[in-house]
Design a protein around this motif. Sequence first.
Motif, mmCIF file in Angstrom:
data_model
loop_
_atom_site.group_PDB
_atom_site.id
_atom_site.type_symbol
_atom_site.label_atom_id
_atom_site.label_comp_id
_atom_site.label_asym_id
_atom_site.label_seq_id
_atom_site.Cartn_x
_atom_site.Cartn_y
_atom_site.Cartn_z
ATOM 1 N N ALA A 54 -22.524 21.837 9.651
ATOM 2 C CA ALA A 54 -22.298 20.559 10.139
ATOM 3 C C ALA A 54 -22.614 19.209 11.037
ATOM 4 C CB ALA A 54 -20.290 19.857 9.563
ATOM 5 N N GLY A 56 -21.828 15.765 13.017
ATOM 6 C CA GLY A 56 -21.383 14.042 13.254
ATOM 7 C C GLY A 56 -22.525 13.251 13.901
ATOM 8 N N LEU A 57 -22.281 12.234 14.497
ATOM 9 C CA LEU A 57 -23.175 12.002 15.784
ATOM 10 C C LEU A 57 -23.338 12.255 16.998
ATOM 11 C CD1 LEU A 57 -20.814 8.365 16.068
ATOM 12 C CD2 LEU A 57 -23.489 8.589 14.506
ATOM 13 N N GLY A 58 -23.763 13.604 16.837
ATOM 14 C CA GLY A 58 -24.275 14.434 17.530
ATOM 15 C C GLY A 58 -24.178 14.421 19.084
ATOM 16 N N ARG A 59 -22.870 14.329 19.587
ATOM 17 C CA ARG A 59 -22.671 13.715 20.584
ATOM 18 C C ARG A 59 -22.315 15.208 21.793
ATOM 19 N NH1 ARG A 59 -25.050 9.362 19.381
ATOM 20 N NH2 ARG A 59 -24.621 7.404 20.600
ATOM 21 N N SER A 60 -21.819 16.018 20.598
ATOM 22 C CA SER A 60 -21.818 17.503 21.702
ATOM 23 C C SER A 60 -23.041 17.509 22.356
ATOM 24 C CB SER A 60 -21.798 18.479 20.609
ATOM 25 O OG SER A 60 -22.144 18.869 19.848
ATOM 26 N N TYR A 61 -23.114 18.638 23.101
ATOM 27 C CA TYR A 61 -24.354 17.885 24.893
ATOM 28 C C TYR A 61 -25.443 19.337 24.582
ATOM 29 C CZ TYR A 61 -21.892 14.711 27.107
ATOM 30 O OH TYR A 61 -20.975 13.659 28.398
ATOM 31 N N GLY A 118 -15.111 10.064 26.378
ATOM 32 C CA GLY A 118 -15.249 9.175 27.084
ATOM 33 C C GLY A 118 -16.575 8.806 25.832
ATOM 34 N N THR A 123 -17.928 11.639 15.853
ATOM 35 C CA THR A 123 -16.861 10.932 13.932
ATOM 36 C C THR A 123 -15.942 11.779 13.776
ATOM 37 O OG1 THR A 123 -18.131 13.401 13.535
ATOM 38 C CG2 THR A 123 -19.281 11.259 13.317
ATOM 39 N N GLY A 126 -16.497 15.529 13.861
ATOM 40 C CA GLY A 126 -16.349 16.136 15.152
ATOM 41 C C GLY A 126 -15.827 16.349 16.654
ATOM 42 N N VAL A 132 -10.740 17.017 20.357
ATOM 43 C CA VAL A 132 -11.497 17.041 21.673
ATOM 44 C C VAL A 132 -10.239 16.060 22.208
ATOM 45 C CG1 VAL A 132 -13.941 16.029 20.678
ATOM 46 C CG2 VAL A 132 -11.469 14.207 20.655
ATOM 47 N N HIS A 133 -10.149 16.160 23.122
ATOM 48 C CA HIS A 133 -9.470 15.525 24.095
ATOM 49 C C HIS A 133 -9.367 13.882 25.326
ATOM 50 C CE1 HIS A 133 -12.169 17.680 26.904
ATOM 51 N NE2 HIS A 133 -11.875 16.975 28.075
ATOM 52 N N MET A 178 -15.360 24.299 15.681
ATOM 53 C CA MET A 178 -16.735 23.885 16.191
ATOM 54 C C MET A 178 -17.349 24.394 14.596
ATOM 55 S SD MET A 178 -17.168 23.075 19.211
ATOM 56 C CE MET A 178 -18.624 22.651 19.460
ATOM 57 N N ILE A 184 -15.359 19.935 7.039
ATOM 58 C CA ILE A 184 -14.325 18.654 6.601
ATOM 59 C C ILE A 184 -15.515 17.093 5.952
ATOM 60 C CG2 ILE A 184 -12.603 17.711 8.079
ATOM 61 C CD1 ILE A 184 -13.299 19.643 10.565
ATOM 62 N N TYR A 416 -16.406 24.838 28.008
ATOM 63 C CA TYR A 416 -15.677 23.894 26.689
ATOM 64 C C TYR A 416 -16.990 24.163 26.161
ATOM 65 C CZ TYR A 416 -14.277 19.930 24.172
ATOM 66 O OH TYR A 416 -14.486 18.931 23.041
HETATM 67 C C1 LIG Z 1 -20.604 10.273 26.924
HETATM 68 C C2 LIG Z 1 -19.832 11.631 26.522
HETATM 69 C C3 LIG Z 1 -18.476 11.731 26.716
HETATM 70 C C4 LIG Z 1 -17.480 12.550 25.597
HETATM 71 N N1 LIG Z 1 -16.109 12.507 26.354
HETATM 72 C C5 LIG Z 1 -15.619 13.478 25.872
HETATM 73 C C6 LIG Z 1 -14.127 14.110 26.579
HETATM 74 O O1 LIG Z 1 -13.236 13.231 27.046
HETATM 75 N N2 LIG Z 1 -13.243 14.498 25.754
HETATM 76 C C7 LIG Z 1 -13.719 15.641 24.935
HETATM 77 O O2 LIG Z 1 -12.703 16.291 24.593
HETATM 78 N N3 LIG Z 1 -15.403 15.417 24.548
HETATM 79 C C8 LIG Z 1 -15.831 14.612 25.083
HETATM 80 N N4 LIG Z 1 -17.969 14.918 24.676
HETATM 81 C C9 LIG Z 1 -17.873 15.420 24.329
HETATM 82 C C10 LIG Z 1 -17.794 14.834 22.278
HETATM 83 O O3 LIG Z 1 -16.846 14.547 22.452
HETATM 84 C C11 LIG Z 1 -17.895 16.176 21.087
HETATM 85 O O4 LIG Z 1 -18.500 16.928 21.087
HETATM 86 C C12 LIG Z 1 -17.520 15.761 19.997
HETATM 87 O O5 LIG Z 1 -17.314 17.008 19.425
HETATM 88 C C13 LIG Z 1 -18.967 14.740 19.239
HETATM 89 O O6 LIG Z 1 -18.712 14.518 17.884
HETATM 90 P P1 LIG Z 1 -19.909 14.254 16.925
HETATM 91 O O7 LIG Z 1 -19.183 13.779 16.005
HETATM 92 O O8 LIG Z 1 -20.858 13.594 17.191
HETATM 93 O O9 LIG Z 1 -20.575 16.272 16.414
HETATM 94 P P2 LIG Z 1 -21.330 16.511 16.432
HETATM 95 O O10 LIG Z 1 -21.945 16.172 17.942
HETATM 96 O O11 LIG Z 1 -22.683 16.395 15.700
HETATM 97 O O12 LIG Z 1 -20.893 18.413 16.506
HETATM 98 C C14 LIG Z 1 -19.824 18.920 17.608
HETATM 99 C C15 LIG Z 1 -19.338 19.749 16.402
HETATM 100 O O13 LIG Z 1 -18.448 19.379 15.939
HETATM 101 C C16 LIG Z 1 -18.994 19.875 14.138
HETATM 102 N N5 LIG Z 1 -18.664 18.410 13.108
HETATM 103 C C17 LIG Z 1 -19.685 17.646 13.497
HETATM 104 N N6 LIG Z 1 -18.644 17.178 12.082
HETATM 105 C C18 LIG Z 1 -17.780 18.328 11.077
HETATM 106 C C19 LIG Z 1 -17.550 18.204 9.654
HETATM 107 N N7 LIG Z 1 -18.011 17.129 9.015
HETATM 108 N N8 LIG Z 1 -17.022 19.068 9.141
HETATM 109 C C20 LIG Z 1 -17.114 20.545 10.891
HETATM 110 N N9 LIG Z 1 -17.541 20.475 11.473
HETATM 111 C C21 LIG Z 1 -17.755 18.819 12.319
HETATM 112 C C22 LIG Z 1 -20.685 20.314 14.184
HETATM 113 O O14 LIG Z 1 -20.904 21.240 13.494
HETATM 114 C C23 LIG Z 1 -20.334 20.929 15.817
HETATM 115 O O15 LIG Z 1 -20.897 22.005 15.949
HETATM 116 C C24 LIG Z 1 -17.322 13.617 25.265
HETATM 117 C C25 LIG Z 1 -19.987 13.549 24.668
HETATM 118 C C26 LIG Z 1 -20.379 12.365 25.556
HETATM 119 C C27 LIG Z 1 -21.559 11.925 24.893
#
Ligand SMILES: Cc1cc2nc3c(=O)[nH]c(=O)nc-3n(C[C@H](O)[C@H](O)[C@H](O)COP(=O)(O)OP(=O)(O)OC[C@H]3O[C@@H](n4cnc5c(N)ncnc54)[C@H](O)[C@@H]3O)c2cc1C
Length: 461
Positions: A54, A56-61, A118, A123, A126, A132-133, A178, A184, A416
């Motif tokens: 899966a 979401g918005l690709g915000r994992s690093y 942050g 999503t 995600g 996330v915290h 992850m 989900i 993390y």
């Molecule tokens: C500027 C910035 C600040 C941040 N600050 C924090 C912070 O303070 N605390 C913190 O905890 N994190 C922080 N992060 C990280 C971010 O919150 C996490 O990586 C979060 O998971 C990203 O969500 P996403 O929707 O972009 O998911 P993605 O990056 O697209 O995916 C992340 C993970 O979630 C899984 N996933 C996504 N959607 C689903 C779904 N529907 N079902 C099952 N699995 C799924 C993916 O397979 C992947 O393993 C930060 C990121 C950025 C860019």
Amino acid sequence: MASRTVTLTGWGRIAPSSAELAEPASAASAAGLLKPAGPAGGGPGGVNARGVIARGLGRSYNNAAQCAGGVVISTARMNRIIELDPATGLATCEAGVSLEQLMVAGLPSGWFVPVSPGTRQVTIGGAIAADVHGKNHHVAGSFVTHVPSFDLLLPGGELRTVTRQADPALFWATAGGMGLTGLIVAATVQLKRVATSRVRVDTVRTADIDETMVVLAEHDATFGYTVAWSDSLATGVSLGRSVVTSGDFAELDDLPAAGRADPFAFRPGARLGVPAGFPPGLINRYTVAAANEAWYRKAPRLRQGELQTIGTFFHPLDGIRNWNRVYGPGGFRQYQYVLPFGAEAAVRRSFELISKARAPSFVTVLKRFGEGDPGLLSFPMAGWTLALDFPARTPGLAGLLDRLDQLVIEAGGRVYLAKDSRVTADSLAQMYPRLAEFRKLRAALDPDQILASDLSRRLAL
Ligand SMILES: Cc1cc2nc3c(=O)[nH]c(=O)nc-3n(C[C@H](O)[C@H](O)[C@H](O)COP(=O)(O)OP(=O)(O)OC[C@H]3O[C@@H](n4cnc5c(N)ncnc54)[C@H](O)[C@@H]3O)c2cc1C
């Protein structure tokens, strides 16, 4: 279902890989992608023969939401808020709903997200998958604490509603798992009651790491949200000097008369972008040292009761749309550890290692976590967490991060997964004592190994 080949990276832009991107609009159409490979898996050998993950918005690093040669299921079209009860603040959403969407929908009736990282461009899927915290972990725990249930499409395509009471094993494997237990597709989230959309903030400038830790501990006792932005390059008597900001949502009476007419004002609005031709290499030890110095000097020694917007307090980086491009084509590596309370000397040592290596971390954030939750791979545990980001091309970076891993293991901490790009499988096993349990559950849940990501392959998750 239709898909197209794309090249994806995480927010750090360091490890591109190509996959078939599918964007189902419903759980029913996503289910077909989670069948075992073969004709039912979408074509000759099945498009999913190399696995499915899966996104979401690709915000994992790094590459947690990538699957080289396989299928990435984007939840971009599964983005409806199904119900938001203005009386109770219970929201039921599809997994692709972002925290920003929830804020826009909830604030007019006085509801805010229970935990915000942050960035609000994350999503619900995600947020659960990385558990996330936010700045309020010491009082509110991590995101999943506020999720009574979610709907999960299991490998094989079965849809199951998962609660911590009825299916604790699957619930706690998915929280922080992850994406490796299934897709989900929807979740309920208990929002947090707020009286206004402004935060009443105290700012304290600290002289060194010892004072930073003391102020953070004091503020944890009195504020709902606390964090320190630290100068990673400061040395000697200034080692670990920081600006600590702490706050709580303001009451109506705290607002100036003009603001009381619209107490829940929240305008995410237009954001600036980084120009395409932004010169690479601009983030280096000299510019970061100068920026840290200027920003530290500008901060007040002590300021109390300043009203800040949600954007300023929680998501300052969201103000620039694609700020990750300032690191140039080489991208950047995030690194975040947590060390248990009692390991304060190791926290200090980590600052020494970073400043001695002259490794320029542009965003350096120190905070205290409260107790962790039972998520098998959930990151938070009671202790000190430090987040860093370094241009990927920083000389000597690999050696520094290996050294930090060692320090983390010796102190009984962990890194993390949502940010990791280089820890080894051996190190991870030493950091996450319940990793073997997670692997065993996965083997039983997904015998055909349908779910996989670039991250899971590297770490044999
Ligand atoms: C500027 C910035 C600040 C941040 N600050 C924090 C912070 O303070 N605390 C913190 O905890 N994190 C922080 N992060 C990280 C971010 O919150 C996490 O990586 C979060 O998971 C990203 O969500 P996403 O929707 O972009 O998911 P993605 O990056 O697209 O995916 C992340 C993970 O979630 C899984 N996933 C996504 N959607 C689903 C779904 N529907 N079902 C099952 N699995 C799924 C993916 O397979 C992947 O393993 C930060 C990121 C950025 C860019």
